[in-house]
Design a protein around this motif. Sequence first.
Motif, mmCIF file in Angstrom:
data_model
loop_
_atom_site.group_PDB
_atom_site.id
_atom_site.type_symbol
_atom_site.label_atom_id
_atom_site.label_comp_id
_atom_site.label_asym_id
_atom_site.label_seq_id
_atom_site.Cartn_x
_atom_site.Cartn_y
_atom_site.Cartn_z
ATOM 1 N N GLY A 50 -47.664 -111.263 23.933
ATOM 2 C CA GLY A 50 -48.815 -111.657 24.845
ATOM 3 C C GLY A 50 -50.135 -111.570 24.477
ATOM 4 O O GLY A 50 -50.214 -110.712 23.323
ATOM 5 N N VAL A 93 -47.742 -117.129 31.950
ATOM 6 C CA VAL A 93 -49.360 -116.947 31.649
ATOM 7 C C VAL A 93 -49.703 -117.665 30.416
ATOM 8 O O VAL A 93 -49.019 -117.580 29.408
ATOM 9 C CB VAL A 93 -49.503 -115.283 31.355
ATOM 10 N N ASN A 104 -44.439 -117.476 37.086
ATOM 11 C CA ASN A 104 -44.850 -116.380 36.152
ATOM 12 C C ASN A 104 -45.426 -116.423 34.922
ATOM 13 O O ASN A 104 -45.748 -115.657 34.013
ATOM 14 C CB ASN A 104 -43.626 -115.431 35.978
ATOM 15 N N SER A 137 -52.345 -118.321 28.588
ATOM 16 C CA SER A 137 -52.809 -117.443 27.373
ATOM 17 C C SER A 137 -51.806 -116.817 26.497
ATOM 18 O O SER A 137 -51.899 -116.860 25.258
ATOM 19 C CB SER A 137 -53.862 -116.413 27.711
ATOM 20 N N ASP A 138 -51.005 -116.187 27.035
ATOM 21 C CA ASP A 138 -49.594 -115.494 26.456
ATOM 22 C C ASP A 138 -48.974 -116.847 25.555
ATOM 23 O O ASP A 138 -48.471 -116.627 24.486
ATOM 24 C CB ASP A 138 -48.731 -114.664 27.271
ATOM 25 N N THR A 152 -43.401 -113.435 30.492
ATOM 26 C CA THR A 152 -44.639 -114.336 30.693
ATOM 27 C C THR A 152 -44.713 -115.523 30.022
ATOM 28 O O THR A 152 -45.482 -116.141 30.154
ATOM 29 C CB THR A 152 -45.836 -113.491 30.572
#
Length: 447
Positions: A270, A43, A41, A45-46, A143
Amino acid sequence: MKVGLKWKIAFAIITLIAIAGLFWKPVVDIPGTGEFLGEENIVGSDVAWILAAAGLVLLMTPGLSFFYGGMVGKKNVISTMLQSFIALGVISILWVVVGFSLSFGESIGITIDGEHYGLIGNPLTYPFFNHVGAFPHKEMASTIPFVLFALFQMKFAVITPALITGSFAERVRFISYLLFMILFSLIIYTPLCHMVWHPEGLLNKYFGVKDFAGGTVVHMSAGFAALAGALVLGKRKNREHKPANIPFVLLGTGMLWFGWFGFNAGSALGANSTAALAFGTTTIASASAMMTWILFDRINGRSVSAMGACIGAVVGLVAITPACGFVTIPESLFIGFITAIVSNYLMNCKLLKKIDDTLDVFACHGMGGIMGMILTAIFAHGEDASLLHGGFGVFGHHMAALLLVSLFTFFGSLIIYKLTDSIIHLRVSDRAEFEGLDISQHNESID
């Protein structure tokens, strides 16, 4: 130099904490169970953005030290800068040991109509960052690794007590300030943080308070604690001095403005459209407030000054903080404009001048936070989200919460100052104040 018992106790405490850290065995969670999600889960880029944002927010504390340090008299530059900088050490350790758990741990609170509302976190939920690891939290940070969320939030906890120091600059004992900072963080900051930002928090869940990045949690709490501090410590013996280094103020303002992008846009948690909106509203509100401040000064017969431009810019940053992810960029222009006028007027009023809030922390941060909370409750977008969007009840709840937060932070801080003073006298001697805190407290000088 004689070493007092208070310093020996302080060293014993850090020694015990370090040894406890050596033998502490952190609990490792199984991903995909309980309150944590699996690693899939996360991310990327986050994660990258919040890592950068956390670094930007950390930069704000050294920026604040330059901002405050340049404003005080020449004999107190180092002491004033150190009062901000030392928070990076004290609060970071406190946050790992118990602060994060008190802020974001399992809710301890009250029940209203069968619903539970948190007042503070359980100190046994995340002590020494137990359960704070590489896996995302389902509700608070879905995330990014939970440890990154905890470290990002730590930077907010660090700068809050540092903001207060401007109110009692040039007259507080360093060891007393360290004790006050710890007590303030435990008794005022952590419950307020929990009530506003934890999913079960009273001000969040019951009152529906919108505070995107800390106008209530950081700036209002610091502002009212600053007002209480100025009252308790009393006036300086000599209030007449020239700012030691205005280029320091300009440098500090630049560092604060730069770091504030992490403060506000990072609070989206994010790399997304909300972060982009917060980035835009942040810089435009600050620009609007800076220009309003210097022009308002001029039409009132005061000079257009670098100091005024810097103070105005910071007031705009404070005002937009609770609203930055909820309003449009054009609305942020107005938020910066109106808050600059209110803060400027308050800073120059005779009543606050009598109190001797050295660097006008309440007029800038306290009033900026108050205005930000009110304007968020007026302009925030979304169905029934604010006064202008059908949320009459939401606006009423915000005003009730504003009163509660003001009373809690002001009177709570007053009690902490009195408690600190009963343990270690807060104010330096007249002789030490005359010498300047750089020499009397730290045996250092900018000469």
